[in-house]
Enzyme design. Structure first.
Site, PDB file in Angstrom:
ATOM      1  N   ARG A  67       0.978  -1.145   0.198  1.00 16.19           N
ATOM      2  CA  ARG A  67       0.014  -0.029  -0.132  1.00 16.19           C
ATOM      3  C   ARG A  67       1.277   0.846   0.407  1.00 16.19           C
ATOM      4  O   ARG A  67       0.500   2.376  -0.489  1.00 16.19           O
ATOM      5  CB  ARG A  67      -0.908  -0.128   1.300  1.00 16.19           C
ATOM      6  CG  ARG A  67      -2.197   1.225   1.223  1.00 16.19           C
ATOM      7  CD  ARG A  67      -2.803   1.210   2.035  1.00 16.19           C
ATOM      8  NE  ARG A  67      -4.639   1.677   1.950  1.00 16.19           N
ATOM      9  CZ  ARG A  67      -5.026   2.570   2.935  1.00 16.19           C
ATOM     10  NH1 ARG A  67      -3.279   2.956   4.088  1.00 16.19           N
ATOM     11  NH2 ARG A  67      -5.341   3.282   2.739  1.00 16.19           N
ATOM     12  N   ILE A  82      -7.127   7.988  -0.456  1.00 16.07           N
ATOM     13  CA  ILE A  82      -6.600   6.690  -0.699  1.00 16.07           C
ATOM     14  C   ILE A  82      -7.734   5.626   0.224  1.00 16.07           C
ATOM     15  O   ILE A  82      -7.949   6.190   1.696  1.00 16.07           O
ATOM     16  CB  ILE A  82      -5.597   5.731  -0.995  1.00 16.07           C
ATOM     17  CG1 ILE A  82      -5.288   4.721  -0.834  1.00 16.07           C
ATOM     18  CG2 ILE A  82      -4.470   6.370   0.640  1.00 16.07           C
ATOM     19  CD1 ILE A  82      -4.012   4.031  -1.186  1.00 16.07           C
ATOM     20  N   SER A  83      -9.144   5.096  -0.635  1.00 19.79           N
ATOM     21  CA  SER A  83      -9.485   4.714   0.475  1.00 19.79           C
ATOM     22  C   SER A  83      -9.405   3.464   2.015  1.00 19.79           C
ATOM     23  O   SER A  83      -7.737   3.245   1.450  1.00 19.79           O
ATOM     24  CB  SER A  83     -10.859   3.114  -0.126  1.00 19.79           C
ATOM     25  OG  SER A  83     -11.578   4.224  -0.567  1.00 19.79           O
ATOM     26  N   GLN A  84      -9.707   3.768   3.337  1.00 19.63           N
ATOM     27  CA  GLN A  84      -9.517   2.785   4.038  1.00 19.63           C
ATOM     28  C   GLN A  84      -9.344   1.112   4.198  1.00 19.63           C
ATOM     29  O   GLN A  84      -9.419   1.036   3.256  1.00 19.63           O
ATOM     30  CB  GLN A  84     -10.840   2.985   4.805  1.00 19.63           C
ATOM     31  CG  GLN A  84     -10.940   2.705   6.444  1.00 19.63           C
ATOM     32  CD  GLN A  84     -11.631   2.351   7.280  1.00 19.63           C
ATOM     33  OE1 GLN A  84     -12.703   2.946   6.796  1.00 19.63           O
ATOM     34  NE2 GLN A  84     -11.575   2.014   8.346  1.00 19.63           N
ATOM     35  N   PRO A  85      -8.571   1.023   4.368  1.00 20.02           N
ATOM     36  CA  PRO A  85      -7.987  -0.697   3.759  1.00 20.02           C
ATOM     37  C   PRO A  85      -8.616  -1.397   4.648  1.00 20.02           C
ATOM     38  O   PRO A  85      -9.617  -2.403   2.946  1.00 20.02           O
ATOM     39  CB  PRO A  85      -6.516  -0.798   4.513  1.00 20.02           C
ATOM     40  CG  PRO A  85      -5.961   0.135   5.320  1.00 20.02           C
ATOM     41  CD  PRO A  85      -6.853   1.807   4.645  1.00 20.02           C
TER      42      PRO A  85
END
Lengths: 275, 794
Positions: A97, A123-126
């Site tokens: 990431r 960038i979205s939350q994992p």
């Protein structure tokens, strides 16, 4: 046990969750058994993803952080939808990431939080990335369209799950940056174009799965048209920095469409209402 | 002290600098709204007062030093105020503060504090100048305070006029120009004045030329995101005291609120309009095909309204709603908005953009909804309104007077016998907004309707709920029509007479079908369900209006258990942030109030009366601010816009307080009269707050300028009395030492900050009547404190 079989089990378990939350305790027993199997899977390193060995080194300096992130995702508390699909977990472990995160946010690259990537995008939350990938239930060979490439991280995760990934980005500087990053990471198999995702991929292609990574005000009819019968579309709902829910749009064999909202957290009214 | 110091120029400079400070305060509310969120702008008054309070404390500590170099210090403070305007804006621009990320990233709290510190600077230096003058010439405090307040009132008028002329940057230049003028006049001799003028001009010119004071929306707001897209272009932009409107054209604009998932309609061409860089809404161009409009949830009210309805559309997404009404064959459509510029974009006869011009049957009315219904005589077949649900910032404190019990009754009276009220609200993770609205509907109309369930329809898609209430009981034809239409376009029904659970949650499946069950329970046992529900869904009233606040402390354990580390997202963290800010502020205020007491001269000067001093000036500050905030909220119902209400009340309060202060100076009013003044004040405030309905009835037919004048005069009268208290108190303590005046003024400032922060919290929990009572109690405590303590030192 092969990864495919395990995936089937996890999907069976998982797919019952959104509609039948009340059966949660029953699911827990299944999940506990599944954890044991997953643990064995990691220990023996059985490959379950499509592309990781080709594109990323088997080991890198932040692998430990990545393992910790995945471990955190799997430990989400009571009521949260768990990330249990071994292929998704393997993909989350495989994709670095930090390569998709801007330099100034590197410290937080593996924190379970959305991060700014410029131009008002994130960038979205994992957890959301993993959950969207799991909900899409992608099998190798499926054709998947992603609307809103952004940092490219979600695309890279999808590319771990299938070889046919198409992705579109409308913000020009982001599209250029991520296209260059894909080249650097040799993710040439990901088909990427700069364009308006509202109308879907140019041409007559149909897709088994569509992931819309930008919150939508309505579900674009042209996109629904590009979804194959029995196809699934996954869309986040709500502010990108706030409490995002996920929604699945299904199209059945007859072309009938329906949506299903999923809560990352479950509440029950204290009285009244159905428990 | 030099006798020359008391001449008029000192007062004139003070008035000019005060005008500059207050005009920048107004500009800052706009800057925060555009760069961040308008919810934050409410805290600007607190920020300004914090700047004043902290500078007063510092001045009190170093009083002898600043007294010695009074002229130079004054010049320096004005210069620092002037230069800190562009500098603070530049530094604040470089801070990566994102309000939306606050619950996720702890460092955002640090950024928030940095932004606060940044914008505190101009007000600190501006406040330091005022405190210096007060300290230096405390024997004429009454007159100076009057001049200070009148200057501030002038600044507000000037900046509002400039803002209405269309550019925020020009308004900021006005603040700098006033400060520059003050800088020139503060100098003693002509060469110094010339030099000061050159310095000021250079600063102002550089700020303008190098765009140091230009205001842009931050990256995380919708406008910059859209402008970064392919071929997007900013077509038009205009500032007003209400909002900055920006119109963007782009081929990638596809707004279609409530569009059915079964629709295959092509969307009309559209541009997007942004208010303060956010709150996007579509303007539709050359609409010829109505399919997308008819296949949207927003069309639902027209299914049960009269055949050619007269429609009124309240603020939010009005262009789309107007076209929906036209698609439904409406005979007349009234669009109500308090933003004149917004309506001018597309309403006849002089629409700015021809392609968005609406047909003549649509009329734009500049008004707020309450005032519109209170003044109008027309009856409507359909009243449409949208409720936003904010999830960020101090949004929990945003007030909506449109869905209170009284507002709904008022709308009800404006409906024809077959009329419908349609309320659209975006769904949250858990049903709460729609439940609060239904609770309010039941409280407002229950007695007239008998059973609300016979008049209520709730439809939804995955995102929006449509709550429809009919004046006449629903007929079988209505019910079957709604059922067929919902099935055709895949909308779910959450409430309809005779509905069973099996008929619900089919197309847009929600976990546990919570909305249906909650609405059923609410209709069966309203009060019981409301008191036990996870969120606060009690009916909204004019005294406790519709806040975007649903958190209940008793639900906290359950929320904590079920959400873990994500809990702040589920409780409305703007509310928690307000509480945290209030707590931090109280600690900070105490420290800064006590700081000057570290120095022996001041400690000795107030010895034995310290607590009484603090009590008196703190109670005045708190009481004053509570009354002022209460008036601002109250008079929003008489004036058309929130900004006008703010301007009229502040103007009345400043002129009134200034006059009161001057009267103390002119007639040497004795402190033992204060208890009588208090009684008059209490009577007036009670009369005004309880007579608001009378004012509304009285002014129904008045023009806006007459209503503005009335509000200013009505607030001015009690403000004259309120203006007596501070100068009388200062007169009693000023002889105790040079720093005491500044210290007392600082205490007053800190308490006012607390008042600003406390007002919305008190209103949320207890209502506006309680605020008024707390304000009057504060004044009473001040009056009781005065003779026992402060008089001793004089």
């Amino acid at each position: 046990m092969s990864g495919r079989t395990l995936s089937d089990i996890s999907f069976l378990v998982f797919s019952s969750l959104p509609l039948e939350f009340a059966k949660w305790s029953q699911c827990q027993r299944l999940l506990t058994a599944q954890k044991i199997v997953l643990l064995a899977l990691f220990v023996f390193g059985i490959p379950t993803v499509v592309n990781s060995e080709e594109n990323y080194p088997a080991n890198d300096e932040r692998l430990g952080e990545r393992q910790e992130m995945v471990s955190h995702l799997r430990k989400y508390g009571y009521g949260m939808i768990k990330v249990v699909d071994p292929r998704v977990i393997q993909a989350m472990l495989a994709v670095p990431r930090h390569r998709f995160v801007p330099a100034k946010s590197q410290r937080l690259a593996y924190a379970d939080t959305p991060l700014p990537i410029g131009h008002g995008q994130t960038i979205s939350q994992p957890y959301i990335v993993a959950l969207m990938s799991q909900l899409a239930d992608i099998e190798p060979g499926m054709r998947v369209l992603e609307i809103g490439t952004g940092s490219g991280y979600q695309g890279a995760i999808l590319f771990e799950l299938t070889d046919e990934v198409y992705t579109m980005e409308i913000v020009t500087p982001l599209a250029k940056r991520t296209s260059a990053l894909f080249k650097t990471l040799e993710l040439d198999g990901i088909q990427m174009i700069e364009g308006d995702g509202y109308f879907g991929w140019p041409g007559d292609l149909e897709f088994d799965r569509i992931l819309v990574t930008a919150a939508a005000a309505h579900i674009p009819p042209p996109l629904l048209k590009q979804l194959k019968p029995d196809g699934i579309m996954v869309i986040p709902v709500g502010p990108r920095w706030g409490n995002q829910q996920l929604m699945i749009v299904r199209k059945d064999q007859e072309g009938k469409k329906s949506t299903q909202s999923l809560l990352p957290v479950r509440f029950v009214p204290l009285t009244g209402g159905k428990q | 002290m030099n006798n020359a110091d008391t001449r008029l120029p000192a007062g004139t400079v003070l008035a000019i600098v005060s005008a500059g400070i207050l005009s920048f305060e107004i500009c800052l509310t706009r800057i925060f709204s555009i760069q961040h969120w308008h919810h934050l702008s409410a805290g600007i008054i607190a920020l300004v007062l914090l700047g004043f309070g902290s500078s007063a404390s510092i001045m009190a500590v170093f009083a002898p030093f600043f007294s010695r170099y009074y002229r130079l210090a004054g010049w320096l403070f004005i210069f620092l105020f002037l230069i800190s305007i562009p500098l603070s804006m530049q530094v604040a621009n470089s801070i990566p503060f994102n309000m939306l990320a606050l619950p996720w990233q702890l460092e955002q709290l640090g950024y928030l504090a940095a932004i606060v510190l940044c914008f505190l600077t101009p007000f600190f230096f501006g406040g330091a100048y005022i405190a210096l003058i007060f300290m230096q010439m405390s024997h004429v405090f009454g007159r100076l305070y009057a001049v200070d307040l009148l200057g501030a009132a002038t600044g507000i008028c000037l900046v509002l006029l400039l803002l209405e002329s269309g550019s925020l940057e020009n308004a900021i230049l006005l603040s700098m120009t006033l400060a520059g003028l003050g800088l020139c006049m503060q100098s003693n001799h002509w060469p110094q004045r010339l030099l000061s003028g050159v310095v000021a001009l250079c600063l102002i010119y550089c700020s303008w030329q190098f765009k140091l004071i230009n205001v842009y929306a931050n990256d995380f707001k919708e406008l910059p995101v859209q402008l970064a897209q392919q071929k997007a272009r900013l077509e038009w932009q205009r500032d007003s005291s209400n909002a900055r409107l920006s119109l963007v054209s782009s081929p990638a604009q596809h707004s279609a609120p409530g569009l059915s998932i079964n629709s295959v309609a092509n969307l009309p061409d559209q541009w997007h309009l942004f208010a303060d860089g956010d709150s996007r809404q579509a303007l539709l161009a050359n609409v010829t095909n109505f399919n997308a409009l008819r296949e949207s949830l927003l069309f639902a009210p027209y299914l049960i309204a009269s055949r050619r309805p007269n429609v009124v559309v309240l603020p939010s997404n009005q262009h789309w709603n107007a076209w929906t009404a036209i698609a439904a064959g409406a005979e007349r459509v009234d669009l109500i908005s308090d933003n004149r510029d917004y309506l001018k974009l597309f309403t006849t006869p002089n629409a700015i953009f021809d392609q968005f011009r609406l047909p003549e049957l649509v009329e734009g009315r500049v008004s707020n909804p309450r005032a519109f219904f209170e003044r109008g005589h027309e009856k409507y077949d359909l009243i449409v309104q949208h409720i936003s649900n904010y999830q960020y910032g101090g949004a929990s404190q945003q007030i909506n007077y449109g869905v209170t019990r009284e507002a709904l009754r008022q709308m009800w009276r404006k409906l024809t016998p077959s009329g419908v009220i349609g309320i659209f609200v975006r769904q949250s993770e858990q049903p709460r907004e729609q439940l609060k609205i239904i609770s309010t509907l039941a409280a407002a109309l229950g007695s007239e309707l008998g059973q609300l369930s016979h008049h209520l329809i709730v439809l939804r898609d995955w995102n929006t709920s449509a709550i429809l209430v009919t004046k006449s009981p629903l007929q079988d034809t209505h019910i079957s029509h709604i059922k067929a239409w919902s099935k055709r376009w895949a909308f779910d029904i959450d409430a309809l007479p005779g509905l069973s659970a099996a008929d619900t949650n089919k197309f847009h499946v929600k976990p546990d079908n919570l909305a249906f069950h909650a609405i059923q329970a609410l209709l069966e046992d309203g009060a019981g369900y409301q008191s036990n529900y996870l969120y606060q869904i009690q009916p909204a009233t004019d005294d406790q209006p519709f806040f975007h606040h649903f958190f209940r402390w008793q639900s906290l354990p359950q929320i904590l258990e079920q959400t873990g580390e994500r809990w702040p997202l589920f409780v409305g963290w703007g509310y928690l942030l307000s509480l945290a800010c209030l707590a931090v502020m109280l600690v900070l205020a105490w420290l800064l109030i006590l700081l000057p007491l570290c120095r022996q001269p001041l400690r000795q000067a107030v010895s034995g009366n310290t607590l009484a001093c603090i009590r008196y000036f703190a109670c005045l500050g708190l009481g004053f601010m509570l009354v002022e905030m209460q008036f601002i909220f109250l008079f929003r119902r008489i004036l058309d816009t929130a900004t006008l209400a703010f301007a009229a009340v502040i103007l009345g309060m400043l002129i009134g307080t200034g006059t009161g202060s001057f009267l103390v100076h002119r007639f040497k009013i004795r402190s033992d009269y204060l208890k009588w003044f208090y009684l008059c004040l209490a009577l007036m405030v009670l009369l005004i707050s309880h007579g608001i309905e009378l004012f509304i009835d009285l002014t129904n037919e008045w023009s806006i300028s007459m209503r503005f004048g009335l509000v200013a005069i009505v607030t001015l009268t009690p403000a004259i009395l309120m203006g007596l208290f501070l100068p009388i108190g200062i007169r009693l303590v000023r002889t105790a030492g040079p720093g005491v005046t500044a210290w007392a003024w600082g205490i007053n400032g800190f308490a006012s900050v607390a008042g600003v922060m406390l007002t919305p919290l008190l209103a949320i929990h207890f209502g506006f009547t309680t605020i008024m009572l707390v304000a009057l109690c504060s004044y009473l405590l001040a009056v009781l404190s005065l003779p026992k303590s402060l008089g001793v030192n004089t």
